[in-house]
Design a protein around this motif. Structure first.
Motif, PDB file in Angstrom:
ATOM      1  N   ASP A   1       7.854  19.743  -0.810  1.00  0.00           N
ATOM      2  CA  ASP A   1       6.802  19.894  -1.823  1.00  0.00           C
ATOM      3  C   ASP A   1       5.997  18.620  -2.030  1.00  0.00           C
ATOM      4  N   ASP A   2       6.450  17.506  -1.459  1.00  0.00           N
ATOM      5  CA  ASP A   2       5.748  16.232  -1.653  1.00  0.00           C
ATOM      6  C   ASP A   2       4.630  16.016  -0.642  1.00  0.00           C
ATOM      7  N   LEU A   3       4.579  16.833   0.421  1.00  0.00           N
ATOM      8  CA  LEU A   3       3.628  16.567   1.505  1.00  0.00           C
ATOM      9  C   LEU A   3       2.180  16.723   1.046  1.00  0.00           C
ATOM     10  N   GLU A   4       1.901  17.729   0.234  1.00  0.00           N
ATOM     11  CA  GLU A   4       0.523  17.947  -0.229  1.00  0.00           C
ATOM     12  C   GLU A   4       0.023  16.786  -1.079  1.00  0.00           C
ATOM     13  N   PRO A   5       0.752  16.358  -2.146  1.00  0.00           N
ATOM     14  CA  PRO A   5       0.250  15.206  -2.911  1.00  0.00           C
ATOM     15  C   PRO A   5       0.207  13.920  -2.092  1.00  0.00           C
ATOM     16  N   LEU A   6       1.116  13.752  -1.140  1.00  0.00           N
ATOM     17  CA  LEU A   6       1.066  12.554  -0.298  1.00  0.00           C
ATOM     18  C   LEU A   6      -0.184  12.536   0.570  1.00  0.00           C
ATOM     19  N   ALA A   7      -0.561  13.692   1.122  1.00  0.00           N
ATOM     20  CA  ALA A   7      -1.775  13.749   1.944  1.00  0.00           C
ATOM     21  C   ALA A   7      -3.009  13.396   1.108  1.00  0.00           C
ATOM     22  N   ARG A   8      -3.073  13.898  -0.125  1.00  0.00           N
ATOM     23  CA  ARG A   8      -4.217  13.565  -0.995  1.00  0.00           C
ATOM     24  C   ARG A   8      -4.221  12.073  -1.330  1.00  0.00           C
ATOM     25  N   ALA A   9      -3.038  11.524  -1.649  1.00  0.00           N
ATOM     26  CA  ALA A   9      -2.971  10.106  -2.001  1.00  0.00           C
ATOM     27  C   ALA A   9      -3.346   9.228  -0.814  1.00  0.00           C
ATOM     28  N   LEU A  10      -2.933   9.616   0.393  1.00  0.00           N
ATOM     29  CA  LEU A  10      -3.310   8.843   1.583  1.00  0.00           C
ATOM     30  C   LEU A  10      -4.817   8.842   1.776  1.00  0.00           C
ATOM     31  N   ALA A  11      -5.451   9.994   1.568  1.00  0.00           N
ATOM     32  CA  ALA A  11      -6.907  10.049   1.709  1.00  0.00           C
ATOM     33  C   ALA A  11      -7.578   9.132   0.691  1.00  0.00           C
ATOM     34  N   GLU A  12      -7.047   9.075  -0.536  1.00  0.00           N
ATOM     35  CA  GLU A  12      -7.614   8.180  -1.546  1.00  0.00           C
ATOM     36  C   GLU A  12      -7.448   6.716  -1.143  1.00  0.00           C
ATOM     37  N   VAL A  13      -6.280   6.356  -0.614  1.00  0.00           N
ATOM     38  CA  VAL A  13      -6.031   4.959  -0.239  1.00  0.00           C
ATOM     39  C   VAL A  13      -6.882   4.576   0.967  1.00  0.00           C
ATOM     40  N   VAL A  14      -7.111   5.513   1.885  1.00  0.00           N
ATOM     41  CA  VAL A  14      -8.005   5.209   3.011  1.00  0.00           C
ATOM     42  C   VAL A  14      -9.399   4.894   2.496  1.00  0.00           C
ATOM     43  N   ALA A  15      -9.886   5.663   1.520  1.00  0.00           N
ATOM     44  CA  ALA A  15     -11.224   5.431   0.968  1.00  0.00           C
ATOM     45  C   ALA A  15     -11.287   4.160   0.144  1.00  0.00           C
TER      46      ALA A  15
ATOM     47  N   LEU B   1       0.822  -1.210   0.000  1.00  0.00           N
ATOM     48  CA  LEU B   1       0.000   0.000   0.000  1.00  0.00           C
ATOM     49  C   LEU B   1       0.856   1.260   0.000  1.00  0.00           C
ATOM     50  N   ALA B   2       2.055   1.203   0.598  1.00  0.00           N
ATOM     51  CA  ALA B   2       2.938   2.362   0.559  1.00  0.00           C
ATOM     52  C   ALA B   2       3.331   2.682  -0.886  1.00  0.00           C
ATOM     53  N   ARG B   3       3.593   1.643  -1.683  1.00  0.00           N
ATOM     54  CA  ARG B   3       3.886   1.875  -3.098  1.00  0.00           C
ATOM     55  C   ARG B   3       2.650   2.407  -3.841  1.00  0.00           C
ATOM     56  N   GLU B   4       1.472   1.957  -3.419  1.00  0.00           N
ATOM     57  CA  GLU B   4       0.255   2.470  -4.038  1.00  0.00           C
ATOM     58  C   GLU B   4       0.072   3.957  -3.733  1.00  0.00           C
ATOM     59  N   VAL B   5       0.394   4.354  -2.492  1.00  0.00           N
ATOM     60  CA  VAL B   5       0.336   5.778  -2.150  1.00  0.00           C
ATOM     61  C   VAL B   5       1.304   6.570  -3.018  1.00  0.00           C
ATOM     62  N   ALA B   6       2.522   6.051  -3.194  1.00  0.00           N
ATOM     63  CA  ALA B   6       3.506   6.743  -4.027  1.00  0.00           C
ATOM     64  C   ALA B   6       2.995   6.869  -5.468  1.00  0.00           C
ATOM     65  N   ARG B   7       2.389   5.784  -5.986  1.00  0.00           N
ATOM     66  CA  ARG B   7       1.889   5.831  -7.365  1.00  0.00           C
ATOM     67  C   ARG B   7       0.794   6.874  -7.506  1.00  0.00           C
ATOM     68  N   ARG B   8      -0.151   6.903  -6.556  1.00  0.00           N
ATOM     69  CA  ARG B   8      -1.255   7.864  -6.657  1.00  0.00           C
ATOM     70  C   ARG B   8      -0.779   9.296  -6.443  1.00  0.00           C
ATOM     71  N   ALA B   9       0.349   9.462  -5.709  1.00  0.00           N
ATOM     72  CA  ALA B   9       0.900  10.801  -5.517  1.00  0.00           C
ATOM     73  C   ALA B   9       1.798  11.219  -6.674  1.00  0.00           C
ATOM     74  N   GLY B  10       2.090  10.285  -7.595  1.00  0.00           N
ATOM     75  CA  GLY B  10       2.956  10.602  -8.721  1.00  0.00           C
ATOM     76  C   GLY B  10       4.411  10.724  -8.339  1.00  0.00           C
TER      77      GLY B  10
END
Length: 508
Positions: A214-228, A195-204
Motif C-alpha cells: 500500500d506504500d507504493l502509490e504515495p512513494l511514487a507521488r513523493a518521488l515525483a515531487e522530489v524530482v521536481a 533525500l530518501a528521508r525527504e521522500v519518506a516525509r512527503r509520502a507520510g
C-alpha cells in the motif's frame, strides 16, 4: 549534494552553448565561472561537502593554487554542454577553447561531488588528465588513480531506477519488504540518505518502516515531487556527525545478521523441498520392488522399462541408467527413497529450531537498528579486539622475521587469507599439516629464515619425526582457496621445495 539536487542545478542553467566571462576564485577550494547574460556557476570542491550552485555577483579574485592557475588558463571559450552521468554525483563541463595568437584547445572539466573523495579534474577531449586538484596515487587507492598523464575513468557502472522516468508505482515493487530509507538509497538513482528521508516525509511514512504494497502509490507521488523540487524541508536536516558515525558502525553488524538470515531462509526452503520429495519416496520404493521382481526379464543396458504393477494391474514406465544392471537400478531407487525419507525426517526434526533462531535473529536486527552510538562503539571495540587477538603459534625466525603457524583448519584458513601477498607460505608436501606464514614485511628473507619456517612446517604435520621431509614454499599471492573448498584447503603454484628434518628448531 545528492544526484537529484545536482540535476536540479543543471536544469536551471541557461541555454547552451553560452559564452563565458572567465574564472574567479574566492578561496583555495572554490571556483566561480561567469556566464554571459546569465548567473555564475559556483564549484566548491572541498571534501567532504562539495557543492554545485548558481549565484549572482559572487566575489572572488585571482587564482590561489597552481591548479586554479591552470584552470583559468585552459578552461576557456564557450561552455558547450554539461553532462551528469546518470544521476550520479559526477558532472562533465565541456569548453570550446579559443582561437587567437595563442590557441587554447577544447577541454573538459570533471567535477566529482563524491563526499570525502571530491575532486576537480581537467582533461582533454580524449580523457587524458591535464590537471587535478587532488592527485590520487596507488597509496591512496590501488584500483583508481587520478594523476596527470593518466586517462580519466568514470565511476563503475550501476543499475538503479531513474525517478525521472518511473512508469508507475509497480516499478517500485523491489522496495517491498525492505526498510524504506535503505531501500530507496539502494534501488533509486539520485537519492542519498537525506533525500530518501525527504521522500519518506512527503509520502507520510516512517523512514525506518518496511515498505508495504500500500506504500507504493504515495512513494511514487513523493518521488515525483522530489524530482521536481529536491530541496529538503526543515524537517529533514542533514545527518549530524553522530548519525553518520552510527550508520557506519551499524552497517557491518546488520550485514552479518542479514547474511545469517538469508542462510536460515534457504534452510527453510530446503525443508520444504525435502517434504515434497518425501511424497515421491513411495513411488521410488515401488520402482525398486518392480525392478527386482522382473530383473530376470529385463534386457541389459535398457534406458526404460514398462512393467505391470501387481497390485493395480496398471503398466508403470520406469527410467533406467543403461550403464547399470536392473538390480543395480533397483538399488539406486531404494537409496533415493531412503535419502528422501531421511531428508524429510531431518526437516521435521530441525525446522522448529531454525524458525526459533530466525525469530530471534529478526529481533536482533531490530535491536541493532535502534542501538545508540555509544553501544555501537562498544561493539566495534570488542570486534576489533577479537580480530587483533593472536591466531596460531608465533615464532621469531633468524633476521627478525615473524613466523605464524596454524593449529587447525580454521586457523590455517585465517592465516592464509590474512597474509600479505609478498609473505611466504609454507606447507609439508603431500601430507596434512599446518599452514605456515613467514611474514616478510616486503623484504627478501634469507635462507636461514626459510629453513627455520620449513622445519616448523614439517614438524607441525603428519611427517613429524621423519628425515628429509619435502616442504613447499611460495609467495602467498600464488595461493588460493578453490570455490566450494573446505577451510584450510588450498591450491598453489610457482612453488619451490626445501628438504628438512621434521624436528622443531632449538628455540621453538
Amino acid at each position: 549534494m545528492e544526484g537529484l539536487q545536482i540535476a536540479a542545478v543543471l536544469r536551471e542553467l541557461p541555454e547552451l552553448p553560452r559564452a563565458t566571462l572567465g574564472w574567479r576564485f574566492p578561496a583555495e577550494d572554490t571556483a566561480v565561472l561567469a556566464l554571459a547574460g546569465g548567473p555564475e556557476l559556483v564549484l566548491r570542491y572541498r571534501p567532504p561537502n562539495p557543492k554545485l550552485a548558481l549565484a549572482r555577483r559572487t566575489g572572488g579574485g585571482r587564482p590561489r593554487t597552481p591548479f586554479q592557475k591552470q584552470l583559468a588558463a585552459r578552461a576557456r571559450g564557450p561552455l558547450l554542454r554539461t553532462e551528469q552521468l546518470k544521476l550520479d554525483r559526477v558532472v562533465v563541463f565541456e569548453f570550446g577553447g579559443e582561437d587567437g595568437f595563442v590557441e587554447t584547445p577544447p577541454v573538459r572539466l570533471i567535477f566529482e561531488l563524491t563526499g570525502r573523495n571530491a575532486n576537480l579534474i581537467l582533461t582533454d577531449l580524449e580523457g587524458r588528465i591535464l590537471g587535478v586538484d587532488r592527485p590520487v596515487g596507488p597509496e591512496q587507492n590501488r584500483y583508481r588513480q587520478v594523476r596527470v598523464g593518466l586517462t580519466w575513468t568514470p565511476p563503475p557502472p550501476y543499475e538503479k531506477l531513474d525517478p525521472r522516468t518511473l512508469a508507475g508505482p509497480e516499478v517500485l515493487r523491489p522496495l517491498v519488504g525492505r526498510p524504506l530509507v535503505r531501500a530507496l538509497v539502494r534501488h533509486v538513482d539520485g537519492l542519498g540518505p537525506r533525500l530518501a528521508r525527504e521522500v519518506a516525509r512527503r509520502a507520510g511514512l516512517e523512514p525506518e518502516r518496511e515498505v508495504g504494497e500500500d506504500d507504493l502509490e504515495p512513494l511514487a507521488r513523493a518521488l515525483a515531487e522530489v524530482v521536481a523540487d529536491p530541496t529538503p524541508s526543515e524537517d529533514a536536516p542533514a545527518p549530524s556527525w553522530r548519525e553518520e558515525t552510527a550508520a557506519a558502525l551499524r552497517k557491518p553488524l546488520l550485514a552479518a545478521l542479514e547474511r545469517r538470515r538469508a542462510t536460515l531462509l534457504r534452510r527453510l526452503g530446503d525443508f520444504e523441498r525435502a517434504r515434497a520429495d518425501a511424497g515421491k519416496a513411495e513411488h521410488w520404493q515401488r520402482f525398486g520392488d518392480l525392478l527386482l521382481a522382473y530383473a530376470h526379464q529385463l534386457p541389459e543396458h535398457a534406458e526404460r522399462a514398462v512393467l505391470e504393477d501387481w497390485e493395480s494391474g496398471e503398466p508403470i514406465e520406469i527410467a533406467l541408467d543403461p550403464a547399470l544392471s536392473p538390480r543395480a537400478n533397483a538399488q539406486r531407487y531404494y537409496r533415493r527413497a531412503q535419502r528422501a525419507r531421511a531428508r524429510a525426517e531431518r526437516a521435521d526434526r530441525e525446522e522448529a529450531a531454525v524458525r526459533s533462531e530466525l525469530a530471534e535473529l529478526e529481533r536482533e536486527i531490530e535491536r541493532v537498528q535502534s542501538l545508540p552510538l555509544t553501544e555501537l562503539q562498544r561493539l566495534h571495540r570488542e570486534a576489533r579486539r577479537e580480530v587483533d587477538a593472536p591466531v596460531g603459534l608465533r615464532r621469531s625466525a633468524p633476521g627478525g622475521f615473524e613466523v605464524r603457524i596454524g593449529r587447525n583448519r580454521k586457523e590455517n584458513d585465517w592465516l592464509t587469507r590474512s597474509a600479505r601477498s609478498d609473505d611466504v607460505w609454507l606447507h609439508a608436501q603431500g601430507v596434512p599439516g599446518s599452514h605456515v606464514i613467514l611474514r616478510t614485511g616486503g623484504k627478501s628473507p634469507p635462507l636461514e629464515a626459510l629453513l627455520y619456517a620449513a622445519r616448523l612446517a614439517a614438524y607441525h604435520s603428519k611427517a613429524r619425526g621423519e628425515k628429509n621431509v619435502p616442504v613447499d614454499y611460495t609467495l602467498k599471492k600464488h595461493v588460493w582457496r578453490p570455490k566450494g573448498a573446505a577451510p584450510g584447503e588450498v591450491l598453489y603454484t610457482q612453488a619451490k621445495t626445501l628438504f628438512v628434518n621434521a624436528e622443531p628448531p632449538e628455540d621453538a
